[in-house]
Structure formats: structure tokens, C-alpha cells
Scaffold this active site. Structure first.
Site, PDB file in Angstrom:
ATOM      1  N   GLY A  45       0.736  -1.258  -0.069  1.00 45.91           N
ATOM      2  CA  GLY A  45       0.065  -0.065  -0.065  1.00 45.91           C
ATOM      3  C   GLY A  45       0.828   1.369  -0.012  1.00 45.91           C
ATOM      4  CB  VAL A  46       4.431   2.210   0.512  1.00 45.62           C
ATOM      5  CG1 VAL A  46       4.298   1.917   1.901  1.00 45.62           C
ATOM      6  CG2 VAL A  46       5.005   1.052  -0.177  1.00 45.62           C
ATOM      7  CB  THR A  64       1.636  -0.681  -8.260  1.00 45.88           C
ATOM      8  OG1 THR A  64       1.610  -2.223  -7.904  1.00 45.88           O
ATOM      9  CG2 THR A  64       1.036  -0.887  -9.687  1.00 45.88           C
ATOM     10  CG  ASP A 100       1.513  -7.735  -5.226  1.00 41.91           C
ATOM     11  OD1 ASP A 100       0.969  -8.862  -4.693  1.00 41.91           O
ATOM     12  OD2 ASP A 100       1.475  -6.798  -4.840  1.00 41.91           O
TER      13      ASP A 100
END
Length: 309
Positions: free
Chosen positions: A12-13, A16, A39
């Protein structure tokens, strides 16, 4: 030459987003780029606005992308292992291989090896056609496990190689004492022994991946302005140091998303830092991706490309 780029960090940082943005920027700068998602929960295709699979698909000029099919690589790894077992131990096949490999599919380490061999395939088969390969990685736990696999497995294979050498030496002794011994029907020389040869092949593959990670890759760590991702970054740094894999840069993403206090750990302050502000209007197009200010990181990657550590 360092031509592989990895983005590491907790889920979530924004790995991507940054991997997509860097790949796009490099491609629009005239470099041939492949961006690959490792992922299991792929978002790369969504980020680039294109449907992807396990083979490179053209996104725009100079840029191809793929999403590694991890389930396919797990099955491939297990099937190769099955065939190797049949080949080397065809004289004793009382083992129920279907049950054995059915269990092995869910065993610890299987997924990590699948990721590792997928990276090897990309590096050996696809990378020669590109200037850069950018990897969007899974969250920290899986990433650290596959990054550590070459070093850890290399030690394990080295010990198995020594054991095989002792077995072959003992066979040679038995054959000298008793030429009619059943052992004489088997292999006694390292150059003819399939198991010894296979171990040597695995050691070579693992060593090449270890060099790829430690000498030919940019390892960028992505954090958000919160203490949890900072703690995770420290964990990644400590693990990579243990593996002799240097970190290249720190990317502070979503800056300004909150007013919560955070402090960049002293152990990370020596890294080149690149900051990306939180986009309150959202990112909807590929042009939006490259407009987040990725150029400084791109220029750093280009300037440092020819250096090795």
C-alpha cells in the site's frame, strides 16, 4: 551495469505507482523498458490502463509490461522437480509422486522459488531486448524471502554437493575392494553423476541471481510518511545488508497525505531521497503517472546505471 530496478516496501505504499511511473518516464526518454509485476495481487495493468498476462505486452512506444503468473510458475517448478526425481531415481519409484507433489505445492518456500525462477527467466530470456527491467514487487515478507533465496539455498546446495562427493568417493572405494559389488552398476565419477551435475547447475543459477540482486540492480525502498512504513524500511535495510545487497534510494511517497508525525530513521538518511506528494485529484491516465515528478529518480537511475558495487 545496473539495469534492473526493484521497488520494495510494505503493502500500500505505492510501489506499483512508482514502478509504472519510472518505466513510463524511461520509455519516453528513449529507453527500451520492460516493467514486470511480481505481486500475486497484480495492479500493474490497472495502473498502466492495459490488460496484462505473463508475456510482454506493448503499452506504448518503447514500453512493454507483464504480470508474472505465479500459479503457472509454481506448477512449472513442481513439474520440473517431478521429472528430475523420476530421471534420477527411476530404479525406485515406490514413492507416490502425486501425493508428494500435491503436498509440496503448499509447502513453505515453493512460492518464493517460483518467483525466483520467474525473475531468472525475465533476466535471461527477456532482459537482453531491453535497456531496463523495472520490477513491481510483492509486500515485504515475500520480497525478502525471494531475495534471500539465492544466498540461503546456495549454502544448502553447497552442503548437498559435499555430501554427494562423499557418497561418490565411498562408492569408488567399494568398487576397488569389490568390483562385483552392486554399487559398480551405479555412477562413481562426478563427471558422469546426474545428481552432482544437477547440483552444480543449481549452484550456477543461484550464484547468477545473487550477482543480479547485489551488483546489477537498483534497490529502491518506498515509504509513506508514517512510522509503520519507516519501521518496515528499517527491516528491509537490515535484511538486505545481511545479504550484501545495497539499497540505492529511498522514495517518500504520498507526502502530505496526513499531518501525523513521523521521523526518517537515521540509518536511512544517507540514501538519495525522492519525494512524491499525495495526488488529491487522483491518477487516471498514464500522463498522470509521469506528472508526479519521477524525473529526478529517472535521472539518478540513468546517471548511476554503469556503476557496480
Amino acid at each position: 551495469m545496473r539495469d534492473s530496478v526493484f521497488f520494495l516496501g510494505k503493502g500500500g505504499v505505492g510501489k506499483t505507482t512508482l514502478s509504472s511511473a519510472l518505466a513510463l518516464a524511461l520509455a519516453r526518454h528513449g529507453k527500451r523498458v520492460l516493467v514486470a509485476s511480481l505481486d500475486p495481487a497484480h495492479n500493474l495493468g490497472d495502473s498502466l490502463k492495459v490488460k496484462l498476462n505473463g508475456e510482454p505486452k506493448n503499452v506504448e512506444k518503447n514500453l512493454d509490461a507483464l504480470e508474472v503468473n505465479l500459479a503457472w510458475w509454481v506448477d512449472k517448478y513442481l513439474e520440473e522437480s517431478r521429472e528430475q526425481l523420476k530421471l534420477n531415481y527411476s530404479y525406485n519409484m515406490t514413492l507416490n509422486l502425486d501425493s508428494f507433489f500435491g503436498i509440496l505445492k503448499y509447502s513453505p518456500g515453493t512460492e518464493e522459488y517460483a518467483v525466483l525462477w520467474a525473475i531468472e527467466d525475465i533476466h535471461s530470456r527477456l532482459a537482453p531486448s531491453y535497456d531496463f527491467v523495472v520490477f513491481d514487487t510483492p509486500p515485504t515478507a515475500l520480497s525478502l524471502r525471494f531475495l534471500s533465496m539465492p544466498a540461503i539455498s546456495g549454502l544448502w546446495v553447497a552442503e548437498l554437493t559435499k555430501l554427494r562427493e562423499r557418497i561418490l568417493k565411498d562408492r569408488q572405494t567399494i568398487v576397488r575392494l569389490d568390483p562385483d559389488s552392486p554399487v559398480a552398476k551405479g555412477t562413481v565419477d562426478k563427471s558422469d553423476d546426474k545428481v552432482y551435475g544437477k547440483l552444480g547447475s543449481i549452484r550456477t543459477r543461484l550464484a547468477a541471481l545473487e550477482v543480479l540482486f547485489s551488483k546489477h540492480s537498483f534497490m529502491n525502498i518506498v515509504v509513506n510518511p508514517d512510522q509503520l512504513s519507516m519501521y518496515e524500511a528499517l527491516r528491509i535495510k537490515d535484511e538486505l545488508e545481511r545479504l550484501s545487497i545495497p539499497l540505492s534510494a529511498l522514495c517518500l511517497n504520498k507526502h502530505g497525505v496526513s499531518e501525523a508525525t513521523y521521523e526518517l530513521p537515521a540509518e536511512l538518511r544517507h540514501l538519495p531521497q525522492f519525494t512524491y506528494s499525495f495526488s488529491r485529484d487522483g491518477i487516471f491516465t498514464r500522463d498522470d503517472l509521469v506528472s508526479i515528478g519521477i524525473e529526478p529518480l529517472m535521472n539518478y537511475v540513468l546517471s548511476e546505471r554503469k556503476t557496480t558495487r
